[in-house]
Motif scaffolding. Structure first.
Motif, PDB file in Angstrom:
ATOM      1  N   GLU A  38     -18.000  36.874 -26.642  1.00  0.00           N
ATOM      2  CA  GLU A  38     -17.286  35.592 -26.240  1.00  0.00           C
ATOM      3  C   GLU A  38     -17.611  35.275 -24.797  1.00  0.00           C
ATOM      4  O   GLU A  38     -17.677  34.224 -24.374  1.00  0.00           O
ATOM      5  CB  GLU A  38     -15.960  35.668 -26.485  1.00  0.00           C
ATOM      6  CG  GLU A  38     -15.505  35.922 -27.844  1.00  0.00           C
ATOM      7  CD  GLU A  38     -15.370  34.445 -28.758  1.00  0.00           C
ATOM      8  OE1 GLU A  38     -15.613  33.728 -27.984  1.00  0.00           O
ATOM      9  OE2 GLU A  38     -15.253  34.780 -29.888  1.00  0.00           O
ATOM     10  N   THR A  39     -17.532  36.166 -24.083  1.00  0.00           N
ATOM     11  CA  THR A  39     -17.596  36.029 -22.893  1.00  0.00           C
ATOM     12  C   THR A  39     -18.944  35.605 -22.156  1.00  0.00           C
ATOM     13  O   THR A  39     -18.953  34.520 -21.275  1.00  0.00           O
ATOM     14  CB  THR A  39     -17.249  37.424 -21.857  1.00  0.00           C
ATOM     15  OG1 THR A  39     -15.811  37.733 -22.054  1.00  0.00           O
ATOM     16  CG2 THR A  39     -17.306  37.290 -20.374  1.00  0.00           C
ATOM     17  N   VAL A  40     -19.888  36.161 -22.730  1.00  0.00           N
ATOM     18  CA  VAL A  40     -21.131  35.950 -22.337  1.00  0.00           C
ATOM     19  C   VAL A  40     -21.805  34.452 -22.610  1.00  0.00           C
ATOM     20  O   VAL A  40     -22.436  33.873 -21.939  1.00  0.00           O
ATOM     21  CB  VAL A  40     -22.517  36.951 -22.609  1.00  0.00           C
ATOM     22  CG1 VAL A  40     -23.895  36.513 -22.376  1.00  0.00           C
ATOM     23  CG2 VAL A  40     -22.066  38.419 -22.107  1.00  0.00           C
ATOM     24  N   ILE A  41     -21.481  34.270 -23.981  1.00  0.00           N
ATOM     25  CA  ILE A  41     -21.532  32.959 -24.438  1.00  0.00           C
ATOM     26  C   ILE A  41     -20.853  31.847 -23.768  1.00  0.00           C
ATOM     27  O   ILE A  41     -21.252  30.670 -23.470  1.00  0.00           O
ATOM     28  CB  ILE A  41     -21.246  32.860 -25.863  1.00  0.00           C
ATOM     29  CG1 ILE A  41     -22.477  33.625 -26.578  1.00  0.00           C
ATOM     30  CG2 ILE A  41     -21.318  31.351 -26.531  1.00  0.00           C
ATOM     31  CD1 ILE A  41     -22.004  34.033 -28.000  1.00  0.00           C
ATOM     32  N   GLY A  73     -29.745  39.994 -31.682  1.00  0.00           N
ATOM     33  CA  GLY A  73     -30.563  38.647 -31.399  1.00  0.00           C
ATOM     34  C   GLY A  73     -29.519  37.818 -30.589  1.00  0.00           C
ATOM     35  O   GLY A  73     -29.904  36.427 -30.664  1.00  0.00           O
ATOM     36  N   LEU A  74     -28.297  38.195 -30.098  1.00  0.00           N
ATOM     37  CA  LEU A  74     -27.507  37.379 -29.645  1.00  0.00           C
ATOM     38  C   LEU A  74     -27.697  37.102 -28.072  1.00  0.00           C
ATOM     39  O   LEU A  74     -27.627  35.997 -27.501  1.00  0.00           O
ATOM     40  CB  LEU A  74     -25.983  37.820 -29.696  1.00  0.00           C
ATOM     41  CG  LEU A  74     -24.668  37.065 -29.133  1.00  0.00           C
ATOM     42  CD1 LEU A  74     -24.848  35.696 -29.796  1.00  0.00           C
ATOM     43  CD2 LEU A  74     -23.596  37.588 -29.738  1.00  0.00           C
ATOM     44  N   PHE A  75     -28.111  38.144 -27.377  1.00  0.00           N
ATOM     45  CA  PHE A  75     -28.274  38.081 -25.847  1.00  0.00           C
ATOM     46  C   PHE A  75     -29.775  38.611 -25.609  1.00  0.00           C
ATOM     47  O   PHE A  75     -30.612  38.958 -26.151  1.00  0.00           O
ATOM     48  CB  PHE A  75     -27.583  39.347 -25.321  1.00  0.00           C
ATOM     49  CG  PHE A  75     -25.763  38.999 -25.534  1.00  0.00           C
ATOM     50  CD1 PHE A  75     -25.533  37.785 -25.687  1.00  0.00           C
ATOM     51  CD2 PHE A  75     -24.964  39.929 -25.121  1.00  0.00           C
ATOM     52  CE1 PHE A  75     -24.063  37.479 -25.919  1.00  0.00           C
ATOM     53  CE2 PHE A  75     -23.618  39.883 -25.247  1.00  0.00           C
ATOM     54  CZ  PHE A  75     -23.162  38.740 -25.609  1.00  0.00           C
ATOM     55  N   ALA A  85     -28.713  33.597 -25.635  1.00  0.00           N
ATOM     56  CA  ALA A  85     -29.848  32.777 -26.014  1.00  0.00           C
ATOM     57  C   ALA A  85     -29.250  31.147 -25.788  1.00  0.00           C
ATOM     58  O   ALA A  85     -28.062  30.896 -26.095  1.00  0.00           O
ATOM     59  CB  ALA A  85     -30.143  33.146 -27.330  1.00  0.00           C
ATOM     60  N   PRO A  86     -30.214  30.321 -25.501  1.00  0.00           N
ATOM     61  CA  PRO A  86     -29.900  29.002 -25.248  1.00  0.00           C
ATOM     62  C   PRO A  86     -29.352  28.415 -26.921  1.00  0.00           C
ATOM     63  O   PRO A  86     -30.177  28.354 -27.746  1.00  0.00           O
ATOM     64  CB  PRO A  86     -31.022  28.152 -24.968  1.00  0.00           C
ATOM     65  CG  PRO A  86     -31.898  29.333 -24.525  1.00  0.00           C
ATOM     66  CD  PRO A  86     -31.799  30.532 -25.094  1.00  0.00           C
TER      67      PRO A  86
END
Length: 284
Positions: A38-41, A73-75, A85-86
């Protein structure tokens, strides 16, 4: 029909939905990883060292958590920085997708059940909103369900009086589903009463998705069904994606949740689109 093993595959998304003891180390790990996601996104990118301070963990633990999410595949991780990832071009992994708009997805899934009748054959795609329909299917048997989703296969394989047709093909880890020409060839040999599907974005009343393989597979289901039902929570109207799928007018029904802006609802209905607003009070 192409075959493959359907043994239960344990992944982060599945474990996040389990009722684990509050003092379980593994439960805390899963909750922490979801919070990191959640934080990174939300921020786009962050230094791994900052994650250690924010979550009170060691650098080694931070790297281990990030590496697990990178493998899903999320980061992306480069030189001590982790970035999302965009979202405009790359589909988020199933770890993240399955946890977003959970209440809205349940409401939309329940509303979709009005289009399911005993004795029917239905396509169900790999979308997490469609997955929410599985809890209601036992009340509608006998049914034939055709799906490319390994998650749905594992959940439905023990349901009595449900004929499960599993679509094989190339396995895509990020969505836990089978896609590609083998999958589409199998789909085109079948004919279903209804297809239930969801995609990533709706722009100017046209549906889009980030993955061309996903578009091709879902389109085959779309064309092999007598009735087409789109499940779309309100956030789909706030997103962008690259690959065209279909206009909303091509669906027999578009099911949305109660938070859909009135401007979108009025516009779609003025075009003759059959929009159904799910009752959020009955989502539980």
């Amino acid at each position: 029909m192409a075959g493959f093993p359907v043994n239960k595959k344990v992944d982060v998304k599945d474990l996040l939905s389990e009722e684990l003891p509050s003092d379980s180390r593994h439960a805390r790990q899963l909750v922490r990883r979801q919070a990191i996601a959640e934080t990174v996104i939300a921020e786009g990118s962050i230094r791994i060292e900052d994650l250690t301070e924010r979550f009170g963990i060691s650098l080694m633990t931070a790297h281990r958590d990030v590496d697990e999410l990178v493998s899903r595949g999320l980061f992306r991780k480069t030189r001590g920085i982790v970035s999302a990832a965009p979202t405009s071009l790359i589909e988020s992994s199933d770890v993240y997708r399955a946890t977003k708009q959970a209440k809205e997805k349940k409401a939309v899934a329940r509303a979709a059940m009005q289009f399911v009748e005993p004795g029917q054959a239905i396509f169900m795609d790999d979308a997490t909103t469609v997955h929410e329909m599985t809890r209601f299917l036992p009340a509608k048997v006998p049914l034939t369900v055709i799906t490319n989703s390994l998650v749905l296969i594992n959940e439905l394989k023990e349901v009595n009086d449900l004929n499960l047709i599993c679509l094989g093909g190339q396995f895509y880890h990020w969505c836990n589903a089978f896609m590609g020409h083998i999958t589409t060839n199998e789909i085109r040999r079948l004919r279903a009463d209804t297809v239930f599907m969801s995609l990533s974005a709706i722009v100017d009343d046209v549906v889009y998705h980030q993955s061309p393989e996903t578009v091709t597979t879902k389109r085959a289901m779309f064309e092999s069904s007598a009735r087409r039902v789109l499940l779309a929570d309100h956030t789909k109207f706030e997103r962008r994606a690259l690959h065209h799928f279909a206009a909303l007018e091509e669906f027999d029904a578009v099911i949305v949740d109660e938070d859909i802006p009135i401007s979108h609802l009025s516009r779609m209905r003025s075009k003759g689109i059959n929009v159904i607003v799910a009752d959020g009070e009955r989502a539980g």
